[in-house]
Design an enzyme around this catalytic site. Structure first.
Site, short mmCIF file in Angstrom:
data_model
loop_
_atom_site.label_atom_id
_atom_site.label_comp_id
_atom_site.label_asym_id
_atom_site.label_seq_id
_atom_site.Cartn_x
_atom_site.Cartn_y
_atom_site.Cartn_z
N ASP A 153 0.82 -1.22 0.00
CA ASP A 153 0.00 0.00 0.00
C ASP A 153 0.85 1.26 0.00
O ASP A 153 0.58 2.21 -0.74
CB ASP A 153 -0.91 0.06 1.24
CG ASP A 153 -1.96 -1.02 1.20
OD1 ASP A 153 -2.04 -1.70 0.16
OD2 ASP A 153 -2.67 -1.18 2.20
N GLU A 192 3.81 1.65 -1.06
CA GLU A 192 4.50 1.84 -2.35
C GLU A 192 3.54 2.44 -3.37
O GLU A 192 3.88 3.37 -4.10
CB GLU A 192 5.04 0.50 -2.85
CG GLU A 192 6.13 -0.06 -1.96
CD GLU A 192 6.57 -1.46 -2.38
OE1 GLU A 192 7.73 -1.79 -2.17
OE2 GLU A 192 5.74 -2.22 -2.91
N LEU A 244 -32.76 -11.73 -16.64
CA LEU A 244 -32.51 -13.12 -17.01
C LEU A 244 -33.66 -13.97 -16.51
O LEU A 244 -34.25 -13.68 -15.46
CB LEU A 244 -31.22 -13.63 -16.36
CG LEU A 244 -29.89 -13.13 -16.89
CD1 LEU A 244 -28.76 -13.60 -16.00
CD2 LEU A 244 -29.67 -13.61 -18.31
N GLU A 246 -20.78 -19.07 -16.24
CA GLU A 246 -19.97 -18.15 -15.41
C GLU A 246 -20.77 -17.76 -14.17
O GLU A 246 -21.99 -17.93 -14.14
CB GLU A 246 -19.62 -16.90 -16.23
CG GLU A 246 -20.83 -16.04 -16.51
CD GLU A 246 -20.72 -15.21 -17.78
OE1 GLU A 246 -19.99 -15.58 -18.70
OE2 GLU A 246 -21.40 -14.18 -17.83
N LYS A 300 -22.91 -15.81 -11.38
CA LYS A 300 -23.89 -14.73 -11.40
C LYS A 300 -23.58 -13.84 -10.20
O LYS A 300 -23.75 -14.25 -9.05
CB LYS A 300 -25.30 -15.29 -11.30
CG LYS A 300 -26.38 -14.22 -11.36
CD LYS A 300 -27.75 -14.86 -11.48
CE LYS A 300 -28.85 -13.85 -11.68
NZ LYS A 300 -28.89 -12.78 -10.70
N ASP A 338 -23.69 -10.92 -7.49
CA ASP A 338 -24.80 -10.28 -6.80
C ASP A 338 -24.41 -8.85 -6.46
O ASP A 338 -23.84 -8.58 -5.41
CB ASP A 338 -25.10 -11.09 -5.53
CG ASP A 338 -26.50 -10.85 -5.04
OD1 ASP A 338 -27.25 -10.15 -5.73
OD2 ASP A 338 -26.83 -11.35 -3.95
N ARG A 377 -28.82 0.52 -14.33
CA ARG A 377 -29.81 -0.17 -15.15
C ARG A 377 -31.11 0.63 -15.25
O ARG A 377 -31.72 0.68 -16.30
CB ARG A 377 -30.09 -1.55 -14.54
CG ARG A 377 -31.11 -2.33 -15.30
CD ARG A 377 -31.26 -3.73 -14.72
NE ARG A 377 -32.12 -4.52 -15.57
CZ ARG A 377 -33.44 -4.51 -15.50
NH1 ARG A 377 -34.04 -3.74 -14.63
NH2 ARG A 377 -34.17 -5.26 -16.31
N TYR A 437 -19.49 -8.74 -18.04
CA TYR A 437 -19.84 -10.08 -18.54
C TYR A 437 -20.61 -10.08 -19.86
O TYR A 437 -21.11 -11.11 -20.27
CB TYR A 437 -20.61 -10.85 -17.49
CG TYR A 437 -21.72 -10.05 -16.82
CD1 TYR A 437 -22.81 -9.61 -17.54
CD2 TYR A 437 -21.65 -9.75 -15.46
CE1 TYR A 437 -23.82 -8.88 -16.95
CE2 TYR A 437 -22.66 -9.01 -14.85
CZ TYR A 437 -23.74 -8.58 -15.60
OH TYR A 437 -24.73 -7.86 -15.00
N LYS A 441 -24.89 -19.34 -20.81
CA LYS A 441 -25.14 -18.60 -22.06
C LYS A 441 -24.78 -19.46 -23.26
O LYS A 441 -23.77 -20.17 -23.23
CB LYS A 441 -24.27 -17.32 -22.08
CG LYS A 441 -24.63 -16.35 -20.98
CD LYS A 441 -23.68 -15.17 -20.89
CE LYS A 441 -24.12 -14.24 -19.76
NZ LYS A 441 -23.14 -13.20 -19.44
N LYS A 463 -30.19 -20.38 -10.20
CA LYS A 463 -30.12 -19.72 -8.90
C LYS A 463 -29.78 -20.71 -7.80
O LYS A 463 -30.37 -21.79 -7.72
CB LYS A 463 -31.47 -19.07 -8.58
CG LYS A 463 -31.87 -18.00 -9.58
CD LYS A 463 -31.30 -16.66 -9.22
CE LYS A 463 -32.18 -16.03 -8.18
NZ LYS A 463 -31.89 -14.61 -8.00
N CYS A 482 -29.62 0.52 32.17
CA CYS A 482 -28.68 -0.53 31.76
C CYS A 482 -29.12 -1.89 32.30
O CYS A 482 -29.35 -2.03 33.50
CB CYS A 482 -27.28 -0.19 32.28
SG CYS A 482 -26.10 -1.53 32.00
N CYS A 512 -26.36 -2.87 35.11
CA CYS A 512 -26.10 -2.16 36.36
C CYS A 512 -27.22 -1.19 36.71
O CYS A 512 -27.15 -0.49 37.72
CB CYS A 512 -24.77 -1.41 36.28
SG CYS A 512 -24.84 -0.01 35.16
N CYS A 517 -24.58 2.99 28.36
CA CYS A 517 -24.47 3.03 29.81
C CYS A 517 -23.13 3.70 30.09
O CYS A 517 -22.09 3.24 29.62
CB CYS A 517 -24.46 1.60 30.34
SG CYS A 517 -23.88 1.50 32.03
N CYS A 577 -19.81 -0.39 35.55
CA CYS A 577 -20.84 -1.35 35.12
C CYS A 577 -20.17 -2.72 34.94
O CYS A 577 -19.19 -2.85 34.19
CB CYS A 577 -21.44 -0.87 33.80
SG CYS A 577 -22.50 -2.09 33.01
#
Ligand code: IVH
Length: 696
Positions: A53, A55, A103, A133, A135, A137, A156, A246, A318, A342, A436, A439, A454, A459
């Site tokens: 990181d 670098e 789909l 391939e 799917k 999410d 979309r 895709y 596909k 699915k 609480c 206590c 609290c 406590c």
């Protein structure tokens, strides 16, 4: 995109640029640009980071500096042009070149066999090749490149019209700002894909939100789609989104140019995009000649879904041949040549039986829903955190509600919503306590926070939680003093508070069940050793609100003794790196409290190290805060020597590959650890030689 020779050259170029510029400014800028684009590609597309990181940051800062001095040399596709400029008031609506269809879904072998039969009818042939391939999410997007430059990114929307979120899209480093499309004769292209968020990134992000008293986001999908529509691109940048592309939905070639030969199959097209630097499932996709093979693969893959870095909710199958796809066409809802398989839902319904209120280490009260046990994705869920009162109110949850529970992959379960249509009228309101549960002190709430707290520092639950935190691995690391022992010792009056750890009456412990001579000796030794821990571990262990490990390091390196903080005010603290007013106030409040000063003095009297001998040491140049793990057969040095070298430079050695790991040093025959690190995608993998170079 890059040949092995290119990669070697760019890697060496990146390393060289860390310490020296090229022969002139123009050359330096070109080289820095190339090196950063290459590093982004390795990190985001290949999940094989090549630079640490620090670098990467160094190269980026250098490029910014050089471009500032030579503004005429800034190009549109420079990595610095991903900068988040200003706020969007709202996103203009734009039409997609080709409607973004959905789909059709299948859920089992029978559905797939049925779909295959229809495909063969529409295609008019028995011989169909399928490409399969994951799917993903996330949130779907459309990208348009014109003359090789990213011209537009859109959500979309309703499938016909979406929102122009180009500025936000530019914050996603997996998405190239430019690509060598012109060389391929492609003038314009529309590419479809999904914006996703790494499971690790999502979890870390939510942890941070909860620590800040905000409600966590529901799942990686919501996080991705919510982020894409944020009005502040700088926020989008912080969220570390990723992308997978895709589908090519449209393209225009320059005059008299032949179509690239790869653009005749789906498989070829994604490989082609990948070769141009785009993140596609090039490595994950598979081609099959028969639906039975597809079905077998679907079953096999479902078992492995959790091993992917991103959340997937199925596979997409596909028809591979584009000419065949065209022949088959589409309905108004979905293409006939593709279908989703699915995976089993990770949602289930259950009944909300009760809500318990737990007290945390810093007094925050967390409501936890007790639900009727339900199986989701292989685990039984009984309790689900509701995080804070706002979440309960926003979702209008009531005791007795039937609730929809979701568990997204490795992500902790959460309640999506109550099914209000199933209410009988017997449901009762969830009453948030005013006092609480541990206590009985009155709870308080800051106007800008979601959590009730609290604030009684004696406590009992908080006292125990604070001791557990103090002894934990990342704090004072008192290995054998686990949660159960702390609880037991506290209940027996052997451990009243943190300094009490150093004054346990061992004569009372000896002979207790589970405490033989050996375990007592080990425990004593671990406690004794903890006295010499570096100051930042103590500061972290004190459990000051909003002070995580990194802040603890910053604080520790600013003083020579912890007592100095008794005199520090918010202004002075705010001058330290990454310490804002909220953290600074919390630190000041902590050291102002007499009870905390007494605790610190007691720790001093017990011989615990409260000093920082290396004040002013450059945290940047050292390995402070960095974690390492060695795997495989090492030939250039002994593992134990290397570990000592790391620790001497302030780094830490981890026991396994996890999201906490920064560097995995691999020798010969590295096995599962290397695989896991590659999958995680956040670990920098070093050869022995690279390790030696890194530590100088
Ligand atoms: S193909 C015409 N491939 O799933 C092309 N979609 O449930 C249609 N999705 O709207 C899309 N991974 O947002 C395709 N590998 C993948 C996908 C994928 C995720 C999303 C996409 C689509 C939704 C349908």
């Amino acid at each position: 995109m890059y040949t092995p020779q290119d990669e070697k050259r760019l890697y060496e170029q990146a390393k060289a640029l860390l310490t020296a510029d090229a022969k002139n400014a123009e050359e330096t800028i070109v080289q820095l640009r190339e090196a950063i684009i290459y590093a982004d590609w390795k990190y985001y597309v290949q999940s094989e980071p090549v630079l640490a990181d620090v670098e990467y940051d160094t190269l980026y800062k250098k490029l910014k500096q050089q471009e500032k001095e030579h503004p005429e040399l800034v190009t549109e596709d420079s990595p610095t042009q991903r900068v988040a400029i200003g706020l969007s008031e709202r996103f203009p609506t734009v039409s997609h070149l080709v409607p973004m269809l959905s789909l059709d879904n299948t859920y089992n072998a029978e559905d797939l066999t049925d779909w295959d039969r229809k495909c063969r009818e529409f295609a008019g042939t028995e011989e169909i090749e399928y490409c399969v391939e994951p799917k993903y999410d996330g949130a779907s997007i459309s990208l348009i490149y014109e003359d090789g430059r990213l011209a537009r990114g859109a959500t979309r929307g309703d499938g016909v019209m979406g929102e122009d979120v180009t500025n936000n899209i530019k914050q996603i480093k997996a998405i190239p700002l430019s690509a060598e499309l012109m060389k391929q004769g492609v003038r314009q292209i529309e590419i479809r894909g999904e914006i996703v968020i790494h499971k690790n990134v999502f979890e870390a992000f939510n942890k941070q939100r909860v620590a800040e008293g905000l409600s966590p986001l529901a799942n990686p999908r919501n996080a991705a789609s919510g982020t894409l529509r944020m009005l502040d691109p700088a926020e989008v940048r912080k969220r570390g989104l990723n992308a997978i592309l895709y589908h090519i939905s449209d393209y225009t070639l320059a005059d008299n140019v032949e179509r690239p030969k790869e653009l005749s199959t789906h498989y070829g097209s994604l490989k082609w995009l990948y070769s141009l630097g785009y993140p596609t499932p090039a490595k994950e996709m598979k081609v099959f000649k028969h639906i039975d093979e597809v079905i077998a693969y679907c079953h096999e893959f479902e078992g492995q879904r959790d091993s992917l870095a991103f959340e997937v909710d199925g596979l997409v199958i596909k028809v591979n041949d584009f000419a065949m796809q065209d022949k088959m066409g589409m309905t108004s809802h979905h293409p006939r040549w593709a279908v989703a398989y699915k995976f089993k839902a990770r949602q289930a319904t259950s009944k909300l039986v009760d809500v318990e209120f737990q007290v945390g280490r810093v007094g925050a009260i967390t409501p936890v829903a007790k639900i009727e046990p339900v199986h989701i994705g292989g685990v039984t869920v009984r309790s689900v955190s509701l995080f804070n009162e706002d979440v309960i109110r926003e979702k209008d949850l009531r005791i007795g509600d039937t609730v929809l529970v979701e568990r997204a992959g490795d992500v902790i379960p959460y309640i999506v919503k109550p099914l209000t249509e199933l209410r009988t009228g017997d449901e009762t309101e969830i009453k948030f306590p005013t006092h609480c549960p541990a206590c009985n002190s009155e709870l308080e709430k800051q106007p800008d926070e979601a959590a009730w707290r609290c604030i009684n520092i004696t406590c009992p639950v908080q006292v125990v939680e604070r001791m557990i935190h103090f002894a934990s691995k990342d704090a004072m690391d008192i290995r054998s003093l686990g949660n159960a022992n702390v609880q037991k010792f506290y209940e027996l009056g052997l451990l009243p508070d943190i300094p009490g750890i150093y004054h346990i009456d061992w004569s009372k412990v000896q002979g207790m069940e589970g405490f033989g001579e050996k375990s007592v000796t080990n425990l004593k030794q671990a406690i004794e050793q903890s006295k010499g821990q570096p100051l930042y571990r103590l500061i972290f262990g004190l459990g000051i609100r909003h002070v995580g490990e990194t802040t603890a390091k910053t604080l520790a390196s600013a003083v020579t003794h912890i007592r100095e903080f008794y005199e520090w005010d918010v202004e002075r603290l705010s001058q330290l790196q990454d310490i804002g007013p909220k953290v600074a106030t919390s630190v000041v409040d902590f050291f102002k409290l007499d009870a905390n000063k007494v605790m610190i003095e007691k720790l001093d009297a017990a011989g615990v190290n409260l000093a920082n001998d290396s004040k002013g040491a450059q945290p940047d140049g050292e390995l402070a805060g960095k974690t390492f793990l060695f795997t495989g057969t090492l030939s250039q040095f002994k593992r134990s020597d290397a570990e000592t070298m790391v620790e001497n430079k302030g780094g830490a050695i981890l026991g396994g590959v996890s999201s906490k790991l920064n560097y995995l040093v691999v020798g010969e025959d590295a096995g599962s650890k290397l695989e896991k690190a590659k999958k995680l995608g956040t670990v920098t993998i070093l050869t022995e030689q690279e390790f030696l170079e890194l530590i100088g």
